[in-house]
Motif scaffolding. Structure first.
Motif, PDB file in Angstrom:
ATOM      1  N   TYR A 119      58.938  73.310  47.783  1.00 48.80           N
ATOM      2  CA  TYR A 119      59.730  72.798  46.884  1.00 48.80           C
ATOM      3  C   TYR A 119      60.272  73.075  45.904  1.00 48.80           C
ATOM      4  O   TYR A 119      60.190  73.654  44.988  1.00 48.80           O
ATOM      5  CB  TYR A 119      58.919  71.483  46.567  1.00 48.80           C
ATOM      6  N   GLN A 166      57.158  60.127  49.226  1.00 47.40           N
ATOM      7  CA  GLN A 166      56.454  61.576  47.890  1.00 47.40           C
ATOM      8  C   GLN A 166      55.114  61.914  48.780  1.00 47.40           C
ATOM      9  O   GLN A 166      54.366  61.731  50.225  1.00 47.40           O
ATOM     10  CB  GLN A 166      55.137  60.738  47.335  1.00 47.40           C
ATOM     11  N   ALA A 208      58.148  64.643  49.078  1.00 46.32           N
ATOM     12  CA  ALA A 208      59.824  64.651  49.382  1.00 46.32           C
ATOM     13  C   ALA A 208      60.205  63.197  50.132  1.00 46.32           C
ATOM     14  O   ALA A 208      59.692  62.790  51.032  1.00 46.32           O
ATOM     15  CB  ALA A 208      59.600  65.766  50.312  1.00 46.32           C
ATOM     16  N   ILE A 209      61.834  63.768  49.258  1.00 46.86           N
ATOM     17  CA  ILE A 209      62.739  62.013  50.231  1.00 46.86           C
ATOM     18  C   ILE A 209      63.715  61.964  49.711  1.00 46.86           C
ATOM     19  O   ILE A 209      64.164  62.195  51.008  1.00 46.86           O
ATOM     20  CB  ILE A 209      61.864  60.939  50.047  1.00 46.86           C
ATOM     21  N   SER A 210      63.808  62.626  48.939  1.00 49.72           N
ATOM     22  CA  SER A 210      65.290  62.716  47.778  1.00 49.72           C
ATOM     23  C   SER A 210      66.471  63.805  49.006  1.00 49.72           C
ATOM     24  O   SER A 210      67.499  63.426  48.971  1.00 49.72           O
ATOM     25  CB  SER A 210      65.313  63.800  46.672  1.00 49.72           C
ATOM     26  N   ASP A 266      64.415  69.352  44.474  1.00 50.04           N
ATOM     27  CA  ASP A 266      63.496  68.249  44.189  1.00 50.04           C
ATOM     28  C   ASP A 266      62.075  69.017  43.976  1.00 50.04           C
ATOM     29  O   ASP A 266      60.567  69.558  44.780  1.00 50.04           O
ATOM     30  CB  ASP A 266      63.341  68.532  45.933  1.00 50.04           C
ATOM     31  N   TYR A 298      61.577  62.584  43.446  1.00 48.67           N
ATOM     32  CA  TYR A 298      61.296  61.828  44.405  1.00 48.67           C
ATOM     33  C   TYR A 298      60.940  60.093  43.860  1.00 48.67           C
ATOM     34  O   TYR A 298      60.855  59.076  45.371  1.00 48.67           O
ATOM     35  CB  TYR A 298      60.146  62.520  44.890  1.00 48.67           C
TER      36      TYR A 298
END
Length: 499
Positions: A44, A158, A160-162, A170, A219
């Motif tokens: 990440y 959450q 991760a999504i972006s 991220d 996120y």
């Protein structure tokens, strides 16, 4: 047209030896790291640059779940860079770095970018990424956090999504401000973070523009697209307030509004406890499908309709609003520090219960301590280092809150409030670590607390009763649990799922 093009060519030819010369570098340039080195999620984020702002411009067709976007990343290299990474999942059409085409190598979530010339440390840089795809069809390592609904989509998740709607760095350690513009077919609403700066229509499409002016982790940026009933007004302290409710909430609508519309009241309550509200707007969004969790999206938390299946639920509102301080303003330095988010937000619920007269924090502590026997697996997860597979385990929330109440018992009410207020003030819009919080608690209280925190946060097993651990001997479950317990348990049954 030809005159402008000719002028551009002439200027380029004239200035090639001056303005277009390669920048001077302090040392040997090299590639940026493909991750920030997070213990739980090493892939990440990225190394080598710091993002100041994202400009995200999207066109989204709900019928096809088709997303077309152009994101401009305004960044500053933190080293001389020959290449760098962006976290992104959708198909990429092109990348410009400082206005020039760049080479790309896209694998999974890693978009490796090689600019036409190296980037100098400390110099302004812009990355313009054009892309298009169907987010719901893109899986990486078996995961897809994008939520397609019958009337649109939710980019909520959450940790991760972006990466499923804009490229970026991220990880919570690289916060930035945001402008988000989304064009959708007329009659469709778009809700995002911050303030709605403009809404305009042309040729059957409506563009919704949102701006966030306080630093935001990737996120915590979100979009909700679909059919929503929007309410705007004035929140606590004169801030903009916007709430959004799915048109299809049915019998959940009343209790959802009865809960989320109390957001300004909750903001005022928590501000009195911990200090100035750290973000620029207030509100919330309630979805009718696709979610079985709530998430503390900055300025505007997102709630599943399921939180209101048994009636009004202010506990979840308190939890997500508390995150505006604990998680949003003061973000984790690594995901292993998640107790600094969830333990604090859960304890805020206990304090709200105490304020509302539905159970004191001490009663709730006694209940949870006694209701989990010593051999309960609950006690085997350590909130201070739960492991990547247990980031959202119940122990992070409930044992995490118990840790704070036990600390209150050991150092006293005034000292605990002083520690927390100092924490959120000193760490405002930055990141924190558990060892930093422990050091602050010791400094402000004048107590040696290493053993206390080791027992509560890092040692498997139920902390033994005793004054050193903040547990009164003989703590037991009340014959009738405090009224708040039913709502807290129902809330956390869902909240724990927001990964």
């Amino acid at each position: 047209m030809f005159r402008v093009q000719g002028l551009r060519v002439a200027v380029a030819a004239c200035c090639a030896g001056t303005f277009l010369a390669a920048p001077a570098f302090a040392g040997a340039a090299g590639p940026g790291a493909p991750g920030v080195g997070d213990d739980y999620f090493p892939g990440y984020g990225n190394g080598g640059y710091d993002v100041a702002h994202y400009d995200v411009q999207l066109r989204y067709d709900p019928a096809q779940d088709h997303l077309r976007g152009t994101t401009t990343v305004v960044a500053t290299p933190t080293q001389d860079l020959t290449s760098f990474h962006l976290d992104f999942a959708l198909p990429v059409e092109s990348v410009l770095v400082n206005g020039r085409p760049a080479a790309v190598d896209h694998r999974g979530l890693e978009l490796a970018v090689t600019p036409s010339q190296p980037l100098a440390e400390g110099e302004l840089a812009t990355f313009v990424v054009r892309y298009a795809g169907v987010p719901s069809s893109v899986e990486v390592d078996g995961k897809n956090p994008w939520i397609r609904t019958s009337d649109g989509a939710l980019a909520v998740g959450q940790p991760a999504i972006s990466s499923w709607w804009f490229p970026g760095n991220d990880h919570p350690t690289d916060k930035a401000t945001f402008d988000v513009a989304v064009a959708v077919p007329d009659g469709t609403e778009v809700v995002s973070n911050g303030v709605n700066t403009d809404t305009s229509s042309m040729a059957g499409w409506t563009t919704w523009k949102w701006r966030t002016t306080t630093p935001t982790a990737t996120y915590l940026a979100f979009v909700g697209i679909g059919q929503y009933e929007l309410h705007s007004g004035t929140g606590a302290f004169g801030q903009p307030l916007l709430t959004a409710y799915s048109d299809d909430l049915g019998h959940f609508e009343g209790p959802a509004k009865a809960s989320v519309e109390r957001t300004p009241e909750v903001v005022e309550f928590l501000t009195q406890l911990v200090g100035e509200y750290p973000v620029e707007a207030q509100g919330g969004l309630v979805a009718s499908e696709g979610l079985n969790f709530a998430l503390e999206n900055q300025t505007r938390p997102t709630y599943s309709h399921l939180f209101f299946r048994d009636g009004a639920n202010t506990s979840v509102v308190v939890h997500e609003i508390a995150h505006q301080w604990f998680g949003d303003s003061v973000s984790v330095d690594e995901w292993s520090e998640i107790w600094l988010n969830e333990g604090f937000a859960t304890y805020a619920e206990w304090l709200w219960s105490e304020h509302q007269g539905t159970g004191t924090a001490q009663q709730l502590f006694d209940h949870y301590y006694a209701s989990h026997p010593a051999d309960d697996p609950f006690w085997q997860v350590t909130p201070g280092d739960p492991g990547a597979e247990n980031v959202f385990d119940a122990a992070v929330y409930d044992r995490g809150a118990m840790t704070l109440h036990a600390l209150r018992t050991v150092i006293g009410d005034a000292a605990l409030l002083d520690v927390i207020r100092t924490w959120v003030a000193e760490k405002r819009h930055s990141n924190g670590r558990i060892d930093e919080f422990i050091a602050l608690a010791e400094e402000r209280s004048g107590r040696q607390l290493d053993e206390f925190f080791t027992t509560w946060l890092f040692t498997p097993g139920r902390p033994p009763a005793g004054p050193e651990n903040g547990v009164a001997p003989g703590a037991r479950t009340l014959s009738t649990p405090p009224p708040a317990v039913a709502q807290l348990d129902a809330t956390h049954e869902l909240v724990h799922r927001h990964d």
